[in-house]
Design a protein around this motif. Sequence first.
Motif, short mmCIF file in Angstrom:
data_model
loop_
_atom_site.label_atom_id
_atom_site.label_comp_id
_atom_site.label_asym_id
_atom_site.label_seq_id
_atom_site.Cartn_x
_atom_site.Cartn_y
_atom_site.Cartn_z
N ALA A 120 15.58 -15.97 -0.35
CA ALA A 120 15.56 -14.59 -0.85
C ALA A 120 14.81 -13.73 0.17
O ALA A 120 13.80 -14.17 0.73
CB ALA A 120 14.86 -14.53 -2.20
N VAL A 121 15.30 -12.52 0.42
CA VAL A 121 14.66 -11.64 1.41
C VAL A 121 14.37 -10.27 0.78
O VAL A 121 15.08 -9.84 -0.14
CB VAL A 121 15.52 -11.47 2.69
CG1 VAL A 121 15.59 -12.75 3.48
CG2 VAL A 121 16.92 -10.99 2.34
N TYR A 122 13.35 -9.61 1.29
CA TYR A 122 12.84 -8.38 0.69
C TYR A 122 12.49 -7.36 1.78
O TYR A 122 12.02 -7.73 2.85
CB TYR A 122 11.54 -8.65 -0.10
CG TYR A 122 11.58 -9.87 -0.99
CD1 TYR A 122 11.70 -9.74 -2.37
CD2 TYR A 122 11.48 -11.16 -0.46
CE1 TYR A 122 11.73 -10.85 -3.20
CE2 TYR A 122 11.51 -12.28 -1.28
CZ TYR A 122 11.64 -12.11 -2.64
OH TYR A 122 11.67 -13.22 -3.46
N ILE A 123 12.69 -6.07 1.48
CA ILE A 123 12.12 -5.00 2.29
C ILE A 123 11.02 -4.35 1.46
O ILE A 123 11.23 -4.03 0.28
CB ILE A 123 13.17 -3.93 2.64
CG1 ILE A 123 14.24 -4.49 3.57
CG2 ILE A 123 12.50 -2.72 3.32
CD1 ILE A 123 15.34 -3.49 3.89
N SER A 124 9.87 -4.16 2.07
CA SER A 124 8.77 -3.51 1.38
C SER A 124 8.20 -2.42 2.27
O SER A 124 8.19 -2.54 3.50
CB SER A 124 7.68 -4.53 1.03
OG SER A 124 6.66 -3.93 0.27
N ARG A 125 7.73 -1.33 1.64
CA ARG A 125 7.12 -0.22 2.37
C ARG A 125 5.75 0.07 1.78
O ARG A 125 5.49 -0.22 0.61
CB ARG A 125 7.98 1.06 2.27
CG ARG A 125 9.46 0.87 2.49
CD ARG A 125 9.81 0.38 3.89
NE ARG A 125 9.47 1.35 4.92
CZ ARG A 125 10.24 2.37 5.28
NH1 ARG A 125 11.39 2.59 4.66
NH2 ARG A 125 9.88 3.19 6.25
N TYR A 126 4.89 0.66 2.60
CA TYR A 126 3.59 1.13 2.11
C TYR A 126 3.70 2.64 1.98
O TYR A 126 3.79 3.36 2.97
CB TYR A 126 2.48 0.75 3.10
CG TYR A 126 1.09 0.87 2.52
CD1 TYR A 126 0.61 -0.06 1.60
CD2 TYR A 126 0.25 1.92 2.90
CE1 TYR A 126 -0.66 0.03 1.07
CE2 TYR A 126 -1.03 2.02 2.37
CZ TYR A 126 -1.48 1.08 1.46
OH TYR A 126 -2.75 1.18 0.93
N VAL A 127 3.76 3.14 0.74
CA VAL A 127 4.04 4.55 0.47
C VAL A 127 2.93 5.14 -0.40
O VAL A 127 2.64 4.62 -1.49
CB VAL A 127 5.39 4.71 -0.25
CG1 VAL A 127 5.70 6.19 -0.50
CG2 VAL A 127 6.52 4.06 0.54
N SER A 135 1.04 -8.39 5.29
CA SER A 135 1.74 -7.80 6.43
C SER A 135 1.56 -6.29 6.44
O SER A 135 1.29 -5.69 7.49
CB SER A 135 3.24 -8.15 6.38
OG SER A 135 3.92 -7.55 7.46
N LEU A 136 1.68 -5.65 5.28
CA LEU A 136 1.54 -4.20 5.21
C LEU A 136 0.09 -3.78 5.49
O LEU A 136 -0.15 -2.84 6.26
CB LEU A 136 1.98 -3.68 3.84
CG LEU A 136 3.47 -3.86 3.52
CD1 LEU A 136 3.77 -3.40 2.09
CD2 LEU A 136 4.34 -3.10 4.50
N LEU A 137 -0.88 -4.47 4.88
CA LEU A 137 -2.29 -4.14 5.14
C LEU A 137 -2.62 -4.38 6.61
O LEU A 137 -3.41 -3.63 7.20
CB LEU A 137 -3.21 -4.99 4.25
CG LEU A 137 -3.18 -4.70 2.75
CD1 LEU A 137 -4.13 -5.63 2.01
CD2 LEU A 137 -3.53 -3.25 2.45
N GLY A 138 -2.02 -5.40 7.20
CA GLY A 138 -2.29 -5.71 8.60
C GLY A 138 -1.85 -4.62 9.55
O GLY A 138 -2.34 -4.53 10.68
N GLN A 139 -0.92 -3.77 9.11
CA GLN A 139 -0.44 -2.68 9.95
C GLN A 139 -1.26 -1.39 9.79
O GLN A 139 -1.07 -0.44 10.53
CB GLN A 139 1.03 -2.40 9.65
CG GLN A 139 1.95 -3.56 9.99
CD GLN A 139 3.37 -3.31 9.54
OE1 GLN A 139 4.05 -2.42 10.03
NE2 GLN A 139 3.82 -4.08 8.57
N LEU A 140 -2.14 -1.37 8.79
CA LEU A 140 -3.03 -0.23 8.61
C LEU A 140 -4.23 -0.36 9.54
O LEU A 140 -4.52 -1.45 10.04
CB LEU A 140 -3.52 -0.16 7.16
CG LEU A 140 -2.45 -0.09 6.06
CD1 LEU A 140 -3.13 -0.05 4.69
CD2 LEU A 140 -1.53 1.10 6.25
N ALA A 150 6.10 5.29 9.18
CA ALA A 150 6.16 4.46 7.98
C ALA A 150 5.82 3.01 8.29
O ALA A 150 6.26 2.45 9.29
CB ALA A 150 7.56 4.55 7.37
N VAL A 151 5.03 2.42 7.41
CA VAL A 151 4.66 1.01 7.54
C VAL A 151 5.56 0.21 6.61
O VAL A 151 5.70 0.54 5.43
CB VAL A 151 3.17 0.82 7.16
CG1 VAL A 151 2.83 -0.66 6.99
CG2 VAL A 151 2.27 1.45 8.21
N GLY A 152 6.18 -0.83 7.15
CA GLY A 152 7.07 -1.63 6.33
C GLY A 152 7.07 -3.08 6.77
O GLY A 152 6.49 -3.44 7.79
#
Length: 255
Positions: free
Chosen positions: A108-115, A151-156, A219-221
Amino acid sequence: MALKHEPTEPTAPNHSAQDALRVLETVARQSAGVTEAELVRHTGLDPERLTALLRMLRREGYVEQIADGAYVTGEALARLTSAHGRDQALREKLQGTLDRLRDSVGAAVYISRYVDGEIRVTQYADGPTTPAVNEWVDFRFSAHATAIGKSLLGQLDHNGRRDHLSRHKMPRLTSRTITSDRLLLSRLEAQPPTVPHLDLQEYAVGTVCAAVPITAGAAVGCLALSLPVEHAHRLKQAADALNRNAAPVLLSLAI
């Protein structure tokens, strides 16, 4: 049509998407079509690299080859750059890409964004043999335990991470969950941007996950996958395949 932001250490998908955008921009400027040899001259890309990018761009419908072998812009690019219906076109394009990724990596695969300071899983693809993870705790409140969240926190930046953790508690979800903000922050700082983030039964017993960054513009994703724990031996190989094939997702978001 350009990537506005580049991480300090660009990932392979970032490089591929940036190169693909250069090719698309060149094709778009030549309404009568442009040959592969001309694209080599205009973009400065290695011929072998260009051939691989053109194969991907044709598969995604961003370029088409006309009778004389020259390349012109494709229907998918026209839909994504149209002023009308772009959001729907992007959603459909991403869903098709996710469905192919699900089948190719067997997960299963997912796209997630930090919004607006929160984690959102915006789209996913699962199936009878590739079940999605059971969201037993809202993903918005479990960033400390999920591959997506890490992953999202790591990009902040550091302040962005601290802000998020100050607004969300870090409950123990399994015996493997990190509940110390100091430990989590130190691990995020030490994580190379090109290495997938993992969740080894930290969010849910019986499930392992991996996530790779897909940052387009400001955008962070991230792109993520989940596997039942009995398939944990495939996690690294699947994560590597996800990373190699993330460029089409990043490209769609960047156009």
